[in-house]
Design an enzyme around this catalytic site. Sequence first.
Site, PDB file in Angstrom:
ATOM      1  N   ASP A  44       0.823  -1.210   0.000  1.00 37.63           N
ATOM      2  CA  ASP A  44       0.000   0.000   0.000  1.00 37.63           C
ATOM      3  C   ASP A  44       0.862   1.267   0.000  1.00 37.63           C
ATOM      4  OD1 ASP A  44      -2.072   1.813   0.291  1.00 37.63           O
ATOM      5  OD2 ASP A  44      -3.124   0.601   1.762  1.00 37.63           O
ATOM      6  N   ASP A  45       0.687   2.103  -1.030  1.00 37.15           N
ATOM      7  CA  ASP A  45       1.379   3.397  -1.148  1.00 37.15           C
ATOM      8  C   ASP A  45       2.894   3.264  -1.294  1.00 37.15           C
ATOM      9  OD1 ASP A  45      -1.128   4.461  -0.831  1.00 37.15           O
ATOM     10  OD2 ASP A  45      -0.688   5.608   0.972  1.00 37.15           O
ATOM     11  N   CYS A  84      -6.518   3.569  -3.613  1.00 28.91           N
ATOM     12  CA  CYS A  84      -6.665   2.243  -2.995  1.00 28.91           C
ATOM     13  C   CYS A  84      -7.717   1.328  -3.601  1.00 28.91           C
ATOM     14  CB  CYS A  84      -6.955   2.403  -1.507  1.00 28.91           C
ATOM     15  SG  CYS A  84      -5.562   2.997  -0.537  1.00 28.91           S
ATOM     16  N   ARG A  88      -7.225  -1.904  -6.333  1.00 27.54           N
ATOM     17  CA  ARG A  88      -7.400  -3.295  -5.894  1.00 27.54           C
ATOM     18  C   ARG A  88      -8.460  -4.004  -6.724  1.00 27.54           C
ATOM     19  NH1 ARG A  88      -4.718  -3.406  -0.885  1.00 27.54           N
ATOM     20  NH2 ARG A  88      -3.790  -1.334  -0.744  1.00 27.54           N
ATOM     21  N   LYS A 137      -5.133  -6.112   3.750  1.00 24.38           N
ATOM     22  CA  LYS A 137      -6.147  -5.070   3.538  1.00 24.38           C
ATOM     23  C   LYS A 137      -7.032  -5.397   2.338  1.00 24.38           C
ATOM     24  CE  LYS A 137      -6.280  -0.285   1.954  1.00 24.38           C
ATOM     25  NZ  LYS A 137      -5.505   0.948   1.754  1.00 24.38           N
ATOM     26  N   HIS A 139     -10.476  -3.522   1.314  1.00 25.04           N
ATOM     27  CA  HIS A 139     -10.851  -2.197   0.798  1.00 25.04           C
ATOM     28  C   HIS A 139     -11.646  -2.244  -0.498  1.00 25.04           C
ATOM     29  CE1 HIS A 139      -9.575   2.277   1.319  1.00 25.04           C
ATOM     30  NE2 HIS A 139     -10.878   2.080   1.396  1.00 25.04           N
ATOM     31  N   SER A 162      -8.441   1.091   4.744  1.00 22.20           N
ATOM     32  CA  SER A 162      -7.182   1.703   5.177  1.00 22.20           C
ATOM     33  C   SER A 162      -7.195   1.963   6.683  1.00 22.20           C
ATOM     34  CB  SER A 162      -6.946   3.019   4.443  1.00 22.20           C
ATOM     35  OG  SER A 162      -6.843   2.808   3.052  1.00 22.20           O
ATOM     36  N   HIS A 231       1.264   2.650   3.948  1.00 23.21           N
ATOM     37  CA  HIS A 231       0.222   3.668   4.098  1.00 23.21           C
ATOM     38  C   HIS A 231       0.302   4.220   5.521  1.00 23.21           C
ATOM     39  CE1 HIS A 231      -3.765   5.447   4.334  1.00 23.21           C
ATOM     40  NE2 HIS A 231      -4.024   5.129   3.073  1.00 23.21           N
ATOM     41  N   ASP A 283      -0.103  -0.778  -4.977  1.00 29.61           N
ATOM     42  CA  ASP A 283      -1.397  -0.306  -5.474  1.00 29.61           C
ATOM     43  C   ASP A 283      -1.329   1.079  -6.098  1.00 29.61           C
ATOM     44  OD1 ASP A 283      -1.015   1.092  -3.068  1.00 29.61           O
ATOM     45  OD2 ASP A 283      -3.126   0.980  -2.483  1.00 29.61           O
ATOM     46  N   ASN A 284      -0.415   1.917  -5.652  1.00 32.61           N
ATOM     47  CA  ASN A 284      -0.237   3.263  -6.226  1.00 32.61           C
ATOM     48  C   ASN A 284       1.039   3.864  -5.661  1.00 32.61           C
ATOM     49  OD1 ASN A 284      -2.944   3.733  -4.128  1.00 32.61           O
ATOM     50  ND2 ASN A 284      -1.022   4.751  -3.602  1.00 32.61           N
ATOM     51  N   LYS A 304       0.796   9.527  -5.443  1.00 36.99           N
ATOM     52  CA  LYS A 304      -0.548   8.975  -5.222  1.00 36.99           C
ATOM     53  C   LYS A 304      -1.633  10.004  -5.536  1.00 36.99           C
ATOM     54  CE  LYS A 304      -3.427   7.260  -1.403  1.00 36.99           C
ATOM     55  NZ  LYS A 304      -3.394   6.678  -0.040  1.00 36.99           N
TER      56      LYS A 304
END
Length: 484
Positions: A44-45, A84, A88, A137, A139, A162, A231, A283-284, A304
Site C-alpha cells: 500500500d502506497d 486504494c 485493488r 487489507k 478495501h 485503510s 500507508h 497499489d499506487n 498517489k
Amino acid sequence: MMRSSVRRKLLLFLTIALVFGVFLAAQQENVPAKTPNIVIFFIDDLGYGDLSAYGALGYKTPNLDKMAAEGTRFTNFMAAQAVCSASRAALLTGCYPNRLGLSGALGPESKIGLNPDEETIAEVVKQKGYATGIFGKWHLGSKEDFLPLQQGFDEYYGIPYSHDMWPLHPFQARAKYPPLYWINGNQQDQPIRDLEDASQLTPRITGKAVEFIRRNKNKPFFLYIPHPLPHVPLAASSKFKGKSERGIFGDVLMELDWSVGEIMKELNAQGLDNNTLVIFTSDNGPWLNYGDHAGSSGGFREGKGTSFEGGQREPCIMRWPGVVPAGRVCNKLLSTLDILPTVAKLTGAKLPGKKIDGIPFVDLLRGDESKNPRESFLYYYRKNSLEAVRKHNWKLVFEHPGRMYEGQLPGKNGQPGAAPEDHLYPKALYNLTRDPGERYNVLEQNPEIVAELEQIAEAAREDLGDDLQKRTGKNVREAGRVND
C-alpha cells in the site's frame, strides 16, 4: 507362437496408450503438467523508488533484492489507478475500475463495493481446485456482502479498509470514523486501537500467510497478501523499530522485506519454491505530502492520487525458478490489469464471462522479449475522468483539475503538508523514452502522434465514458450495492 501373441498384445496396448496420451496433451495444450501456486504481494502506497533494487536510500530490502536477482524486475509496470479501492478492484478482476462502477477509496460506511457478480482471480483459479486465501487489507467494501469470502476466497484475515480510517485520524472534525477491527472470515475480531496495535499489522499478516502455505502445501493455492503499510499511519514492531537510517518509514520497509523473506523461506521449506509464481508490486505511488512518512516516486512526476507516472508506475518483481528468467530487467509496458488473464492461462482456467481489460503476458513472462502484449494504457481518475492515454512511450495528458504535490512544503512526523486538489493541468504530450519525468511538453511538435492518441481516447470514451466530457460509456457495469 505364444510369445508372438504376447508381443502383439503388448504392442497394441502401447500404441493405444500413446494415442491416448497425445489426445490428452492436445486437449491440455496450454496447461502445465502441474499448475503453479500463485502468491501476490500488493503493498500500500509503495513508490517506485522504495526498494533498494530500485534505488532506495537509508535502508536495504535484501529479500526483495534477492527475489529480483532470481527473477525479473519490471520497470514499466502500471497500477490501474492511483488510489486504494480502485487499484485493488482492477488487480483482482482484470478490469479498469470505472468499468466496474468503482472509484476512489471506499469509506467504512460505504454502501457500495465490488459487485459479487464480478469474477476475481480467486474465483477464476477455484475452477481448477485451488485453495484461496487473503491476509491483509481488502478495501473493496466493508459490508459483509462484499467481503472476500463472498468474492471467491476460502479464508480472510485482515482489515476491511485503510488503517487511517479510525478514531485517531488527525482530521476527525471532517471525518468521524468508527473503531477499526481485524476481520476473521466475515466476523469482527480484535480491535486496532492505537499505533502499538498497528505495529502488529505486518507480523500478524505474515504469520497467517505462512500458516496458509503449511495447511495447503499438498494442493495448488492462490495466496493474496495486500499489506496495509507503508500507508500512514506508520508503525513497526519492536524487532524493526529504530533500525533504519530513514526513520520509521525505513523501519516499516525493512519489516515488509522481512515478511517477503518469511514467505519465500516457507515456500522453500515445503518444497514449493520451484512451482510457485511470486509477484510483488504496489497499489499506487507514494503519498508525498506526508514528507518523511512517505516514500519516493523514484524521480517520476507527482505521486498517489495523480495520473502522472509517480502516481501509477510501480516497482514490480516476478519470480518463478526455471520459468521466469533470473536477473532480467523487462522494460515492456504492463499493468496490474494483465495479471488475471496471465494467471488464468498459466493455470488452464477459463477467463471471466464478462469483458475484461487485461492482456495475458505468459510468453513475455517466460523471457520472449519479442512479445509486446500491451501497446496502450488509459489513465482514469476521480469518478470516471480520462486524464491521459498512452501508446508505447508516448503519453497524452488532457487538461484536467488534479492533485499537486510539487511546490508544496511536505509534512513531517506523520502530519501531512498541503496537496491542492484543484490545480489545472494543461493538455500536454510527453515522450517517456527521453522524458520519463514528464517535464517537456512536445505537443506542438508532434501533431500526428497527438491525433493517434486522440483516437485511442475517443474509443475509450465510447467504451468507458469520461466525466470530463460528460460522457457515459456503453460498457460500464454497476458496482455492488446494499440497501438501508
